[in-house]
Design an enzyme around this catalytic site. Structure first.
Site, PDB file in Angstrom:
ATOM      1  N   TYR A 185       0.449  -1.277   0.088  1.00  0.00           N
ATOM      2  CA  TYR A 185       0.079  -0.074   0.258  1.00  0.00           C
ATOM      3  C   TYR A 185       0.857   1.493   0.668  1.00  0.00           C
ATOM      4  O   TYR A 185       0.269   2.323   0.014  1.00  0.00           O
ATOM      5  CB  TYR A 185      -1.422  -0.406   1.178  1.00  0.00           C
ATOM      6  N   LYS A 215       4.000 -15.338   2.514  1.00  0.00           N
ATOM      7  CA  LYS A 215       3.637 -15.895   1.250  1.00  0.00           C
ATOM      8  C   LYS A 215       4.745 -16.641   0.886  1.00  0.00           C
ATOM      9  O   LYS A 215       5.469 -15.950  -0.464  1.00  0.00           O
ATOM     10  CB  LYS A 215       3.099 -15.645   0.354  1.00  0.00           C
ATOM     11  N   ASP A 225      -2.187 -18.276   2.642  1.00  0.00           N
ATOM     12  CA  ASP A 225      -3.472 -19.024   1.854  1.00  0.00           C
ATOM     13  C   ASP A 225      -4.460 -20.410   2.725  1.00  0.00           C
ATOM     14  O   ASP A 225      -5.430 -20.539   2.780  1.00  0.00           O
ATOM     15  CB  ASP A 225      -3.446 -19.712   0.449  1.00  0.00           C
ATOM     16  N   ASP A 271     -10.615  -9.240   7.925  1.00  0.00           N
ATOM     17  CA  ASP A 271     -12.470  -8.619   7.517  1.00  0.00           C
ATOM     18  C   ASP A 271     -12.508  -9.963   7.333  1.00  0.00           C
ATOM     19  O   ASP A 271     -13.496 -10.018   7.649  1.00  0.00           O
ATOM     20  CB  ASP A 271     -12.530  -8.010   5.928  1.00  0.00           C
TER      21      ASP A 271
END
Length: 326
Positions: A120, A166, A198, A226
């Site tokens: 971001y 990851k 994942d 979330d």
């Protein structure tokens, strides 16, 4: 000087739920000075900036910042948006550690998300051939400080920490894992587990009770928190704290500004009031007062329902129930 909390009422339903937060803080009678400042769409309209300098300076000198949601349809797609003010505020206060608790119905976990680096905040743009790129960048120092914060929190809970990355694909994740392992040497009493993102997303759905504290990067933390919130009542009830090493933290509900119901007096203030509890704990060190607020919000949720959870109560009526429980 006494304790000072800056209030950023935000946009749309923001002022409505901020009003209930103010009522609760005043009812606690803790001698807190509440300093309301312009921010977001309101500030853009009135002062030409989403984060005016006067607001930034007030936040810098405060003990904590309590922020309502920002964002308004009038600025969707605009070159300057209210959300840009929030990104700058986070960076200016260096609130790198975002805490997102999820506790309901047998689930009690805390996600510690790195907040001021990663994809971001990395370089982004469009090349001449039309290719668009967003760059994920981390420095080992940025990983070390969020890892250390997570280990300290885990040590105070059940001494279990899962680091999510990851590392089978991303170079930033491989460095993340190396740094977390190095920090772990200082916390032999905390059990550390690495998990690919994942797999973590799947296990959060299948076996959320296996998690206690999760530490992860900015984007993975955004998504997983979330997901965890959806499993424990939804974003409408979720609170968050964003902490620095020095200086004030930013405390805010996770949900958006809900322009579709703005001005109707029916917004559920529960997430904002749960955020007040986090502010009391992590911003002001007033744990007993935070427990009182948590208990009062839980009592109100059990007896008063706003339209988002199938009832007809107003924002003020929910606030009344919380004050009565206090």
């Amino acid at each position: 000087m006494g304790t000072r909390v800056v209030l950023l009422p935000g946009d749309c339903i923001g002022p409505e739920i901020t009003r209930e937060a103010r009522r609760v803080l005043e009812a606690l009678d803790l001698g807190i000075e509440l300093d309301e400042q312009p921010f977001g769409a309101q500030a853009l309209r009135e002062l030409g900036e989403a984060l005016p300098e006067q607001t930034l300076e007030a936040c810098r000198s405060a003990d904590a910042v309590l922020k309502a949601p920002i964002g308004h349809p009038d600025f969707d797609g605009a070159a300057v948006r209210p959300e840009q003010g929030l990104m700058r505020l986070r960076a200016e206060l260096d609130v790198y550690a975002n805490l997102r608790p999820a506790a309901e119905g047998g689930i009690d976990l805390l996600i510690v998300r790195e907040l001021v680096s990663g994809i971001y905040f990395g370089a982004s743009g469009t090349r001449e051939d039309g290719t668009v790129y967003d760059t994920c960048e981390y420095h080992p120092r940025e990983v070390e400080r969020i890892a250390r914060r997570a280990f300290e929190i885990a040590r105070a809970r059940t001494r279990r920490l899962v680091s999510v990355d990851k590392a089978n694909v991303l170079e930033t994740s491989r460095m993340w894992r190396r740094v977390v392992d190095a920090v772990a040497a200082d916390y032999a009493d905390v059990e550390l587990e690495h998990m690919l993102v994942d797999n973590a997303a799947m296990q959060l759905v299948q076996m959320p009770e296996r998690f206690d504290v999760i530490v992860t990067d900015n984007m993975f933390g955004d998504i997983l928190s979330d997901e965890a919130a959806a499993m424990t009542g939804g974003l409408g009830l979720a609170a968050s704290a964003s902490l620095a090493d020095d200086g004030p933290g930013i405390f805010e509900p996770v949900h958006g500004s809900a322009p579709d119901i703005a001005g109707q007096g029916i917004a559920n203030p529960a997430a904002m009031l749960r955020t007040v509890s986090l502010l009391l704990v992590y911003g002001l060190g007033k744990n007993d007062a935070a427990k009182r607020v948590d208990g009062a919000v839980a009592a109100a949720l059990a007896s008063v329902r706003t339209p988002d959870v199938g009832g007809a109560a107003t924002t003020a009526e929910f606030g009344d129930a919380v004050l009565a429980a206090l």
